[in-house]
Design an enzyme around this catalytic site. Sequence first.
Site, PDB file in Angstrom:
ATOM      1  CG  HIS A 106     -38.295 -35.810  30.960  1.00 41.49           C
ATOM      2  ND1 HIS A 106     -39.284 -35.884  29.991  1.00 41.49           N
ATOM      3  CD2 HIS A 106     -38.840 -35.090  31.988  1.00 41.49           C
ATOM      4  CE1 HIS A 106     -40.357 -35.250  30.402  1.00 41.49           C
ATOM      5  NE2 HIS A 106     -40.124 -34.758  31.612  1.00 41.49           N
ATOM      6  CB  CYS A 135     -39.848 -32.842  34.797  1.00 46.15           C
ATOM      7  SG  CYS A 135     -39.746 -33.884  36.280  1.00 46.15           S
TER       8      CYS A 135
END
Length: 544
Positions: free
Chosen positions: A436, A455
């Site tokens: 992301h 992440c």
Amino acid sequence: MTLKFTKTPLFALALAALPFAAPVATGVGVGIGLTLAPAPVQAQAFSALRQAIAEASSENESLAAFYRERDFQPVWTSAEAADRRNALISALQEAGNHGLPTSRYDIDGLIETFRNATNPYARGQADVMASRLFLQYASDVHSGFLEPGDIISDFYQELPRPDARELLADLLDSNPHAFMASLPPQDPGYTRLMRTKLHLERLAQTGGYGPRVQAGALRPGDSGGAVIALRDRLMAMGYLDRSVTATYDARMQQAVVEFQLDNGINADGVAGGETIRAVNRSVEDHWNEVVLAMERHRWLNEGGEVPDRLIFVNLTDFHVRVIDNGETTFITRSVVGARDRQTPEFSDVMEHMVINPSWYVPRSIAMRSYIPNILAGGSTYMQLIANGRVVNRNAVDMSRYSVSSFPFDLRQPPGPRNALGTVKFMFPNRHAIYLHDTPEQYLMEREVRTFSSGCIRLDDPHEFAYHLLARQTDDPVGLFQRILRTGQETQVNLDVEIPVHLVYWTAWVDDDGTLNFRDDVYGRNARLSQAVRANGVVMPERAS
């Protein structure tokens, strides 16, 4: 460097030309004739052979099923199996070139067992022994000799272990030498690592890299013994042409820059403490890294099938790459999980991206980073969610709750403060890991980028999206920007799903033969290397 195998001369392994299904051996060796027994004795002998195979294979369910399906006929000790025997022995003799634990394969014991297979029972025992060693070697060289999930808690890669019955069946249907050669990873990166391993072994035998650099730091203009040691080690590693200079000159500075780039060090041309520590690593250190890198390649062995596109995330390198038909077509810097919130290793398939994403905060992160602030009256940009609906926080008496009893989920709506930035890339998995954007782009300037909760944050998320969308629209930039301007959370499916590999590679060899190293930021190499040594895989010759 040219890969050059030195084969030990093969022993005289081929059992003599036996009558099919009537093996009564009088000797073992190439060209030694065996006497054909009368028909009743032949039948009795073959019955004894089948019984021996059945008994010897009974402890291994897959092996027993394979032999049972072929009526317990031999695989390795029949007259026509000489080439198959030689292919197996040749492969086992070369196992060390792959950095495998050669003690597992008992080559001498197998040869002696073949030689002593002078009666039906011994032949049956020898046949099953050969099958067991073949299956052990085939599994090891194809998909690794370690069980990394038992060693690394954050390893979730499913190893491509081949099925035992299929391996044996495919062997019987193939040229045995070609089949043995097809078992290791077929990608060029693995071959380059094996060449480098053999090069390091030769280098160790001739003295390694030379004396270590005895200095805390060196910089352009310095001279003396430490500079000479630095020069000699750079020459031995291939970064500097032959030189007699005792001064840290422009050529040495450029060599240091190239060394720093290949070792993930800030490339300033100054041999500071980090550079000196890296340049002082021994040939054995490098050899160990290369052997472990070969093992890691085997964990991803797809049997020669290369996807036309894949996304490759190397956690130690802090970069994300798109690889099309074996070539890197896009690369961007990344941030990975912090040392206390490590990003796991696994593979999955990217299905879609979400533009203007909202963020449903994982409970563990919420309890650690957000709920305490909410209870204190802060984090007003976070929505409280109950039963899928937004709760008016003004109607909630926060004094009733603690961090552990807080009853609401948290959602961060799309916007400039969203922790996911403007886009996320989804390969749904049980670890809740994805790629992301991030509003904290300043972290991309750090050399070691271990800051996330697990992440993968991207430095160039929009360009990454354009690159992925270019395969399904003539105007990827326009499509992405039109959706972005709406401010609405929008899912965009990929027409073709893309394999994603999250790996932990601390060593690899580039297309041009350059050996790269990265730091063991999570300490995983230390544990894996201990397991490698425990299996008896050590450098043939030690050097400094």
